[in-house]
Write an enzyme that holds these catalytic residues in place. Structure first.
Site, PDB file in Angstrom:
ATOM      1  N   ASP A   1       8.755   3.856  -1.470  1.00 39.98           N
ATOM      2  CA  ASP A   1       8.088   3.441  -0.227  1.00 39.98           C
ATOM      3  C   ASP A   1       6.728   2.817  -0.541  1.00 39.98           C
ATOM      4  O   ASP A   1       5.735   3.509  -0.659  1.00 39.98           O
ATOM      5  CB  ASP A   1       7.922   4.677   0.663  1.00 39.98           C
ATOM      6  CG  ASP A   1       7.334   4.364   2.029  1.00 39.98           C
ATOM      7  OD1 ASP A   1       7.314   3.188   2.427  1.00 39.98           O
ATOM      8  OD2 ASP A   1       6.885   5.307   2.688  1.00 39.98           O
TER       9      ASP A   1
ATOM     10  N   GLU B   1       0.177  -0.627   5.768  1.00 38.78           N
ATOM     11  CA  GLU B   1       1.189  -0.001   6.610  1.00 38.78           C
ATOM     12  C   GLU B   1       0.987   1.502   6.692  1.00 38.78           C
ATOM     13  O   GLU B   1       1.154   2.111   7.744  1.00 38.78           O
ATOM     14  CB  GLU B   1       2.583  -0.328   6.071  1.00 38.78           C
ATOM     15  CG  GLU B   1       3.724  -0.024   7.041  1.00 38.78           C
ATOM     16  CD  GLU B   1       4.224   1.411   6.961  1.00 38.78           C
ATOM     17  OE1 GLU B   1       4.929   1.863   7.873  1.00 38.78           O
ATOM     18  OE2 GLU B   1       3.896   2.091   5.955  1.00 38.78           O
ATOM     19  N   GLU B   2       0.631   2.117   5.557  1.00 38.73           N
ATOM     20  CA  GLU B   2       0.439   3.565   5.543  1.00 38.73           C
ATOM     21  C   GLU B   2      -0.867   3.980   6.216  1.00 38.73           C
ATOM     22  O   GLU B   2      -1.104   5.177   6.422  1.00 38.73           O
ATOM     23  CB  GLU B   2       0.472   4.092   4.099  1.00 38.73           C
ATOM     24  CG  GLU B   2       1.726   3.767   3.323  1.00 38.73           C
ATOM     25  CD  GLU B   2       2.964   4.501   3.831  1.00 38.73           C
ATOM     26  OE1 GLU B   2       2.879   5.158   4.886  1.00 38.73           O
ATOM     27  OE2 GLU B   2       4.013   4.416   3.169  1.00 38.73           O
TER      28      GLU B   2
ATOM     29  N   HIS C   1       6.307   9.911   0.864  1.00 34.18           N
ATOM     30  CA  HIS C   1       5.125  10.583   1.403  1.00 34.18           C
ATOM     31  C   HIS C   1       4.907  11.966   0.790  1.00 34.18           C
ATOM     32  O   HIS C   1       3.904  12.603   1.088  1.00 34.18           O
ATOM     33  CB  HIS C   1       5.152  10.716   2.932  1.00 34.18           C
ATOM     34  CG  HIS C   1       5.084   9.427   3.663  1.00 34.18           C
ATOM     35  ND1 HIS C   1       4.600   9.310   4.949  1.00 34.18           N
ATOM     36  CD2 HIS C   1       5.430   8.164   3.303  1.00 34.18           C
ATOM     37  CE1 HIS C   1       4.654   8.054   5.352  1.00 34.18           C
ATOM     38  NE2 HIS C   1       5.180   7.345   4.361  1.00 34.18           N
TER      39      HIS C   1
ATOM     40  N   ASP D   1       0.839  -1.193   0.000  1.00 37.05           N
ATOM     41  CA  ASP D   1       0.000   0.000   0.000  1.00 37.05           C
ATOM     42  C   ASP D   1       0.877   1.247   0.000  1.00 37.05           C
ATOM     43  O   ASP D   1       2.055   1.191   0.370  1.00 37.05           O
ATOM     44  CB  ASP D   1      -0.949   0.005   1.203  1.00 37.05           C
ATOM     45  CG  ASP D   1      -0.214   0.184   2.523  1.00 37.05           C
ATOM     46  OD1 ASP D   1       0.720  -0.601   2.778  1.00 37.05           O
ATOM     47  OD2 ASP D   1      -0.557   1.098   3.293  1.00 37.05           O
TER      48      ASP D   1
END
Length: 464
Positions: free
Chosen positions: A134, A169-170, A434, A103
């Site tokens: 990421d 995870e995010e 991010h 994710d």
């Protein structure tokens, strides 16, 4: 030893030859907008999990590959789809668990991207796209390393391998702990490789040995039962915005260092790192000074920080002459290694309640705590990782701390206390994870893939 050297050379060569294929597969994964947050299309998260599962099946090494979900504790919901793959160890070899997540963060304002966030684009030696670094690159490092081992070792591959590719995870890893419990027999391992961190720079590998914890919560500040005219009541009645500004200002001293009693500091040495490097890696504007005291890396790795990550306020376009009765902010605190996140949150709550101006009413909700982590660097797995990194990158690894948090590592430690945990990654300081224009340094990716293949080859020669 001659055989071992020859085999390592073969693994290195095979892994290097597989880099273009791994990058092509990475591009396909980046094209899937797998954002786990409820406001986004959840079918894309499922599509991403299915694509990762197909990659695992394609290695030909696993006896079991499935897409699975676990319950979110305290709710009737299931978490996001994760990929689970496994093969048992043979002939006394250890088992390694490889972790990454499929994710990604939301893209944010797409106008700030130089190329579409879900259209992988190569520029200046970097692959741009949301998740390129990421952490879909972490997935492909695992896949590429496994491919190299299968092709090179064939029937001599005795290493047990388990793979856990998380899907949320995010979004807080809400079902992570339950997933570990549900699949403990498959995931139990001697070594865990968490490919979700960063490196010292584009060409120097980093072995993450410390991570700060986090304490995140929503703070609601109320001063009025209803909105009032700012001209009629302003000057005698405190509005919620005034109270919130004054309250939040007590969290830092004049240097910008955290000023909350009860938040701990870790005493540990840090490598040299100057302000010029900080400016280059953070985008700090000319004329804007860094905050805090002592060495820069101690501020980033060993000390707490507090950030306002969200604030409900009237937009400028809608501003009226009104005293706001309440406002909400999201505070994200990073907790020094060695202090529990719950203890840090308690210190923050105590501080805020003690400093609430004008008797403002405070409410704390959506509290999310994750503990810091310190790696035991004395185990044989760390030694193997250092040697593999030195071979794969051509330079020795640097022990790094990370200011960010990976709270689920505490769950891994609790569920598998005997496992040695290695926190690695493919990000470099300019990856902008991010943020808009997230990217992957292609040379770093190739070195990371080769290094992990060499690490797995070393583990395949160990007995436990």
């Amino acid at each position: 030893m001659t055989l071992d050297l020859s085999r390592r050379d073969a693994v290195r060569a095979t892994a290097s030859a597989g880099i273009p294929s791994a990058l092509a597969d990475l591009g396909a994964l980046v094209r899937i907008p797998s954002v786990a947050w409820p406001a986004f299309d959840q079918a894309e998260v499922q599509r991403s999990a299915d694509a990762v599962a197909d990659l695992m099946r394609g290695t030909g090494v696993f006896e079991r590959v499935e897409v699975a979900r676990a319950a979110i504790p305290g709710t009737d919901e299931l978490g996001q789809p994760a990929v689970l793959a496994s093969r048992p160890a043979r002939n006394g070899r250890p088992t390694v668990l490889l972790y990454a997540h499929h994710d990604v963060q939301p893209p944010g304002d797409e106008d700030l991207w130089e190329s579409p966030p879900f259209e992988p684009t190569v520029r200046d030696g970097r692959l741009y796209g949301r998740g390129a670094a990421d952490d879909k690159a972490g997935i492909m490092v695992h896949v590429g390393a496994i491919r190299a081992l299968v092709e090179t070792l064939g029937d001599d591959l005795d290493l047990g391998i388990a793979v856990f590719i998380e899907g949320e995870e995010e979004y807080g890893s809400r079902s992570f702990a339950q997933f570990l419990v549900d699949h403990a027999d498959v995931l139990r391992s001697d070594v865990i490789v968490v490919a979700d961190s960063g490196n010292w720079d584009e060409r120097t590998p980093g072995l993450t040995v410390s991570l700060r914890g986090n304490a995140r919560f929503t703070l609601t500040v109320r001063t009025l039962a209803h909105a009032s005219h700012s001209g009629m009541m302003g000057g005698a009645v405190p509005d919620a915005m005034l109270a919130t500004v004054k309250l939040l200002s007590t969290l830092w001293d004049d240097d910008g260092a955290v000023a909350v009693e009860g938040l701990a500091v870790r005493d540990a040495d840090t490598p040299p790192y100057d302000e010029e490097t900080l400016r280059a890696e953070s985008g700090l504007l000319d004329g804007v000074s860094p905050i805090g005291r002592d060495s820069i890396l101690s501020r980033l790795w060993n000390k707490p920080s507090i950030t306002i990550t969200g604030w409900d306020a009237t937009p400028v376009e809608s501003a009226s002459n009104t005293l706001a009765p309440q406002t909400r902010v999201v505070l994200s605190a990073r907790v020094a290694p060695g202090q529990s996140a719950q203890e840090a949150f308690a210190a923050l709550e105590t501080h805020l309640r003690a400093h609430a101006p004008f008797g403002a009413q405070l409410e704390f909700t959506d509290v999310d705590c994750g503990d810091a982590f310190l790696v035991d660097t004395g185990g044989w797995a760390v030694e193997d990782a250092r040697e593999a990194f030195a071979e794969g990158y051509g330079v020795d690894a640097v022990d790094v701390g990370v200011g960010g948090s990976i709270p689920f590592i505490a769950d891994l430690v609790r569920e598998f206390p005997g496992a040695q945990i290695l926190v690695t990654g493919v990000e470099d300081p300019h990856a902008r994870a991010h943020s808009p224009n997230e990217s992957l340094h292609l040379e770093t990716f190739g070195n990371a893939l080769v290094s992990e293949a060499l690490l797995l080859e070393r583990l395949n020669r160990r007995t436990v």
